[in-house]
Design an enzyme around this catalytic site. Structure first.
Site, PDB file in Angstrom:
ATOM      1  N   ARG A 160      -8.283   8.045  -4.349  1.00  0.00           N
ATOM      2  CA  ARG A 160      -8.206   7.740  -2.818  1.00  0.00           C
ATOM      3  C   ARG A 160      -7.336   8.801  -2.291  1.00  0.00           C
ATOM      4  NH1 ARG A 160      -8.243   2.483  -5.158  1.00  0.00           N
ATOM      5  NH2 ARG A 160      -9.864   1.366  -4.318  1.00  0.00           N
ATOM      6  N   ASP A 189     -13.869   6.365  -7.740  1.00  0.00           N
ATOM      7  CA  ASP A 189     -13.746   5.123  -7.048  1.00  0.00           C
ATOM      8  C   ASP A 189     -14.499   5.364  -5.711  1.00  0.00           C
ATOM      9  OD1 ASP A 189     -12.697   2.774  -5.486  1.00  0.00           O
ATOM     10  OD2 ASP A 189     -11.163   2.736  -7.048  1.00  0.00           O
ATOM     11  N   HIS A 262     -16.842  -0.365  -6.907  1.00  0.00           N
ATOM     12  CA  HIS A 262     -15.989   0.935  -6.317  1.00  0.00           C
ATOM     13  C   HIS A 262     -16.856   1.969  -6.769  1.00  0.00           C
ATOM     14  CE1 HIS A 262     -12.448  -1.067  -5.306  1.00  0.00           C
ATOM     15  NE2 HIS A 262     -12.528  -1.778  -6.153  1.00  0.00           N
ATOM     16  N   ASP A 324     -13.677  -4.334 -12.130  1.00  0.00           N
ATOM     17  CA  ASP A 324     -13.080  -5.246 -11.068  1.00  0.00           C
ATOM     18  C   ASP A 324     -13.787  -5.005  -9.695  1.00  0.00           C
ATOM     19  OD1 ASP A 324     -12.266  -2.369 -10.560  1.00  0.00           O
ATOM     20  OD2 ASP A 324     -10.847  -2.795  -9.080  1.00  0.00           O
ATOM     21  N   GLU A 325     -13.660  -6.151  -8.924  1.00  0.00           N
ATOM     22  CA  GLU A 325     -14.026  -6.149  -7.566  1.00  0.00           C
ATOM     23  C   GLU A 325     -15.370  -5.483  -7.167  1.00  0.00           C
ATOM     24  OE1 GLU A 325      -9.694  -5.749  -5.349  1.00  0.00           O
ATOM     25  OE2 GLU A 325     -10.748  -3.945  -5.919  1.00  0.00           O
ATOM     26  N   TRP A 391      -4.901  -7.849 -14.162  1.00  0.00           N
ATOM     27  CA  TRP A 391      -4.308  -7.479 -13.051  1.00  0.00           C
ATOM     28  C   TRP A 391      -4.172  -8.733 -12.216  1.00  0.00           C
ATOM     29  CZ3 TRP A 391      -6.371  -6.750  -8.030  1.00  0.00           C
ATOM     30  CH2 TRP A 391      -7.686  -7.213  -7.877  1.00  0.00           C
ATOM     31  N   TYR A 416       2.459  -3.819  -9.927  1.00  0.00           N
ATOM     32  CA  TYR A 416       1.754  -2.854  -8.813  1.00  0.00           C
ATOM     33  C   TYR A 416       2.825  -1.994  -7.915  1.00  0.00           C
ATOM     34  CZ  TYR A 416      -3.013  -3.804  -9.686  1.00  0.00           C
ATOM     35  OH  TYR A 416      -4.216  -3.950 -10.119  1.00  0.00           O
ATOM     36  N   PHE A 417       2.724  -0.733  -8.352  1.00  0.00           N
ATOM     37  CA  PHE A 417       3.813   0.114  -7.750  1.00  0.00           C
ATOM     38  C   PHE A 417       3.262   0.574  -6.393  1.00  0.00           C
ATOM     39  CE2 PHE A 417       6.424   1.497 -11.719  1.00  0.00           C
ATOM     40  CZ  PHE A 417       6.664   0.034 -11.888  1.00  0.00           C
ATOM     41  N   ASP A 418       2.375   0.165  -6.046  1.00  0.00           N
ATOM     42  CA  ASP A 418       1.907   0.492  -4.660  1.00  0.00           C
ATOM     43  C   ASP A 418       2.232  -0.595  -3.748  1.00  0.00           C
ATOM     44  OD1 ASP A 418      -0.030  -1.539  -5.811  1.00  0.00           O
ATOM     45  OD2 ASP A 418      -1.733  -0.971  -4.237  1.00  0.00           O
ATOM     46  N   THR A 467      -3.254   4.736  -4.609  1.00  0.00           N
ATOM     47  CA  THR A 467      -2.793   5.738  -3.552  1.00  0.00           C
ATOM     48  C   THR A 467      -3.443   5.686  -2.104  1.00  0.00           C
ATOM     49  OG1 THR A 467      -4.285   7.288  -4.643  1.00  0.00           O
ATOM     50  CG2 THR A 467      -2.111   7.274  -5.735  1.00  0.00           C
ATOM     51  N   GLU A 468      -3.948   4.560  -1.873  1.00  0.00           N
ATOM     52  CA  GLU A 468      -4.476   4.314  -0.467  1.00  0.00           C
ATOM     53  C   GLU A 468      -3.452   5.189   0.586  1.00  0.00           C
ATOM     54  OE1 GLU A 468      -4.820   2.074  -2.472  1.00  0.00           O
ATOM     55  OE2 GLU A 468      -6.399   0.880  -2.225  1.00  0.00           O
TER      56      GLU A 468
END
Ligand code: ACM
Ligand code: ZN
Length: 753
Positions: A160, A189, A262, A324-325, A391, A416-418, A467-468
């Site tokens: 990101r 990603d 992703h 994921d996702e 997660w 989640y540190f974001d 890191t978005e």
């Protein structure tokens, strides 16, 4: 083994008088810390600036690390000395894996089982050296120590936003201080492919660069983009240098190559590996995208070629394949994917994902590697050798452990540190959610109810930094520290001290260490916060501070107090005219500013009974709905009540019979976080006499949508109202969290007269 260590410890310190693990400045807190009973001798030794080291039992790398650490931490150095050395080393046999001891008398003796544990001893030693009157000094003590969990991880998303080789090295160097041993490097990603692959040069020539990036939070409207070309990648030579740098610090790198979702950056370079073949650019928006890798054979071989190059660069056991996702919309429409389902007698697209991951698993196993993926890889059946990184809560990890798979716990709730670490308005834009230092400290990778046979599969835990909203390394440090230190306690200590003890240690010893290393750590945990309570007439606001602070007031409601401290109460009554009241204050000590905005209304502080309870993660008490403090966006968790049920009931007491026009309810909509608007709302008089149901739908002309506020008309008189909110039971296909109960987040309800 533990008894052996204890015996060793007691033999060394027969005179010891205090077992004072809590007083030990080292973090993560060592297993045992003993201060000797010294009657005549000084409790401290002075150290020269140049330390003589007997290197008989020390590798060259460890000597270099010692010299480096002495330099960056204390402006000291090491030199090789056989005569009267100050530091000596001894190799231990038959001791606990990765254990070490440090015995500090007039000299320093470090005993260790593995090179790695010797390195941990060096990191502890650095934290024991103090600077007193410009002279390095050390307190005489004895430490014996070993880690609780094998996997002590930190993750960094370089897709990101891209971080340079030097920044990645610094990330690793700082991890080493707190004895982390696993660096999960999220290399690919939708928004960028960051690793050179020789066989497919377009992955970086095209896939490493995007032409625009969304501005502000991705849920904010209207959406705007900058038009800057942005990107970067690591050459294989650079990757080798980083792997070597990490290995010198006994840190293993787990590379992540995301599949099948992703994948937009890879598909921008090689659209032939998608289901549609459609040419699209590298994505500039954050989120989850429908275009994923097609499950066809050509794609599987393409990805295996990539993995073949990846594993030559990373000597560690694990390769992370994401998983994921991955929305299945394209797979449902794709002839090749559907043919694969039929040919392999698979039930559905989830089983196709399982087939796809199993092919990667077999490939990695054939190369002597082990696959790890996010917990979605459980869906449709887990590959026999795969490990799971949990997660979406702890559940995936629990299920995987039941099935006998290794697990790394990394739940969004704690790791989640974001997410925001503080409630204050001064926090930089973040993804959302709320993960305070204390919350991280509370994390336990082994859920309470887990049986010991299953607990044996929990390798450890990890924090993730997506890191978005983090486009510079200063902010990386801000989001990671000091939360990573709290995590190191969770992962290292068998019995971690209380949060208060940890926090004192952090403030007294570790913030100075971080300052010395010029780490841009967050001081958020030191900030005072506001607490809102109910009064008979409305609400009162108090500033809450753990420290003895005084505050400068910037803005306060008219005619209220001017000198404030942490005991001052501001009260706001609902009978006053409806207006916005802003209280803004700055701590004279920390210089951190906080503010709280209250929108007064006739509903302020009214009694409210929650008949359905919110999920404990997002239960800040019933007052949250009538405190006049609206949730900000992006949401922080503490300003909302979060429910994970499809029916929510509560009652509000109007205290006297009064005529009302309706109710305004405010909801959060953040589909990326599985938070949706409700489908219908019913308002009844509590005696059940009059009732009004409205479908909470944009097409219903009686409901006005103002962002996420819903107005429900209710003309008549009432003294008590019962409100029932219905939401969907399952998130629809194609949206994040498909198939799960959506969350309903409410922050405020207000009577409209
Ligand atoms: C994840 O946060 N999507 C693993
Ligand atoms: Zn396909």
């Amino acid at each position: 083994m533990k008894q052996l260590l204890l015996l060793f410890l007691l033999l060394g310190f027969l005179n010891s008088s205090s077992f004072s693990q809590n007083n030990c400045p080292v973090l993560p807190t060592p297993t045992n810390y003993v201060l000797p009973n010294l009657e005549k001798e000084s409790a401290q030794s002075n150290l020269p600036l140049s330390l003589g080291v007997d290197t008989t039992n020390l590798t060259k790398n460890l000597f270099n690390q010692l010299n480096y650490l002495l330099g960056v931490n204390h402006q000291m150095q090491a030199f090789v000395s056989k005569e009267n050395p100050i530091i000596q080393f001894k190799k231990l046999k038959n001791a606990i894996e990765d254990s070490y001891t440090i015995n500090i008398t007039k000299t320093i003796l470090i005993s260790y089982t593995s090179e790695r544990s010797c390195f941990y001893a060096l990191q502890s030693l650095m934290q024991l050296i103090e600077n007193k009157n410009n002279e390095p000094t050390i307190t005489k003590c004895y430490i014996s120590d070993y880690p609780n969990f094998k996997w002590r991880g930190l993750h960094l998303d370089v897709a990101r936003h891209f971080f340079t080789v030097e920044e990645v090295k610094r990330y690793i160097d700082l991890m080493a201080i707190y004895k982390f041993n696993t660096f999960h490097w999220h290399l690919t990603d939708d928004q960028g492919w960051r690793i050179e692959i020789k066989k497919y040069p377009k992955l970086t020539a095209i896939g490493a660069w995007r032409d625009s990036t969304v501005k502000n939070h991705y849920t904010s409207t209207p959406r705007t983009y900058d038009k800057n070309r942005y990107g970067g990648f690591y050459t294989q030579e650079e990757i080798k240098a980083i792997v070597k740098y990490a290995a010198e610090r006994y840190i293993t790198i787990v590379p992540e190559i995301e599949m099948p979702g992703h994948a937009r950056a890879a598909l921008a370079a090689y659209p032939e590996f998608s289901c549609t073949g459609k040419q699209q650019g590298v994505e500039g928006l954050w989120g989850v995208f429908d275009d994923i890798f097609c499950a066809k054979e050509e794609t599987i071989l393409f990805l295996q070629d990539i993995l073949a190059e990846v594993i030559t660069l990373f000597p560690g056991q694990y390769v992370h394949i994401g998983g994921d996702e991955a929305p299945k919309n394209q797979w449902k429409k794709c002839e090749k994917c559907q043919h694969l389902i039929k040919e392999n007698k698979l039930k559905d697209e989830h089983e196709l994902q399982s087939y796809f991951i199993q092919r990667m698993d077999k490939f990695l196993v054939s190369k002597g590697k082990k696959l790890i993926g996010w917990d979605e890889i459980l869906e449709g059946g887990l590959s026999p050798n795969a490990a799971v990184m949990s997660w979406r809560g702890f559940e995936g990890g629990i299920e995987a452990a039941k099935q006998g798979h290794d697990v790394v716990m990394s739940p969004g709730s704690h790791c989640y540190f974001d997410h925001y670490q503080g409630r204050g308005k001064s926090e930089p834009l973040a993804f959302g959610g709320y993960t305070s230092l204390e919350k991280v400290y509370d994390f336990n990778p082994i859920p309470k109810a887990m049986k010991s046979e299953q607990a044996a599969y929990i390798l450890g835990g990890q924090a993730n930094l997506w890191t978005e909203y983090i486009d510079n390394f200063q902010q990386v440090e801000y989001m990671v520290y000091p939360r990573a230190i709290a995590l190191s306690q969770v992962l290292w200590c068998q019995n971690k001290p209380s949060f208060q003890t940890f926090e004192d240690n952090l403030i007294n010893y570790h913030l100075p260490i971080l300052e010395k290393r010029k780490v841009n750590f967050a001081k958020t945990f030191l900030a005072a916060s506001t607490q809102i309570s109910r009064t008979t007439e409305g609400i009162a606001i108090q500033i809450n501070s753990k420290r003895n602070e005084t505050f400068q007031v910037k803005k306060i409601p008219e005619n209220r107090v001017s000198n404030i401290n942490s005991n001052t109460l501001f009260s706001i009554n609902r009978s006053e005219k409806s207006q916005e009241e802003i209280i803004e204050f700055t701590s004279n000590e920390t210089q951190i500013s906080e503010s709280v905005i209250i929108k007064n209304s006739p509903t302020l502080g009214l009694p409210l009974k929650l008949i359905t309870l919110p999920n404990p993660r997002y239960n800040n008490g019933d007052l949250t709905l009538v405190d006049g403090n609206y949730g900000s966006l992006p949401w922080k968790g503490n300003e909302w009540l979060g429910f994970d049920t499809s029916e929510i009931i509560f009652e509000i007491d109007l205290l006297k019979k009064q005529k009302i026009k309706g109710l305004e309810l405010s909801f959060l909509k953040d589909e990326g976080s599985w938070i949706q608007l409700p489908t219908s709302i019913t308002i009844e008089q509590s005696n059940g006499k009059k009732s009004k149901t409205l479908n909470a739908d944009k097409t219903n002309s009686q409901i006005s949508f103002t962002e996420s506020k819903l107005f429900v008309p209710f003309s008549g008189k009432a003294s008590k109202l019962r409100i029932t909110i219905h939401s969907k039971k399952k998130i629809e296909q194609g949206l994040a969290g498909e198939g799960h109960q959506p969350w309903t987040f409410i922050d405020e309800i207000r009577i409209v007269k």
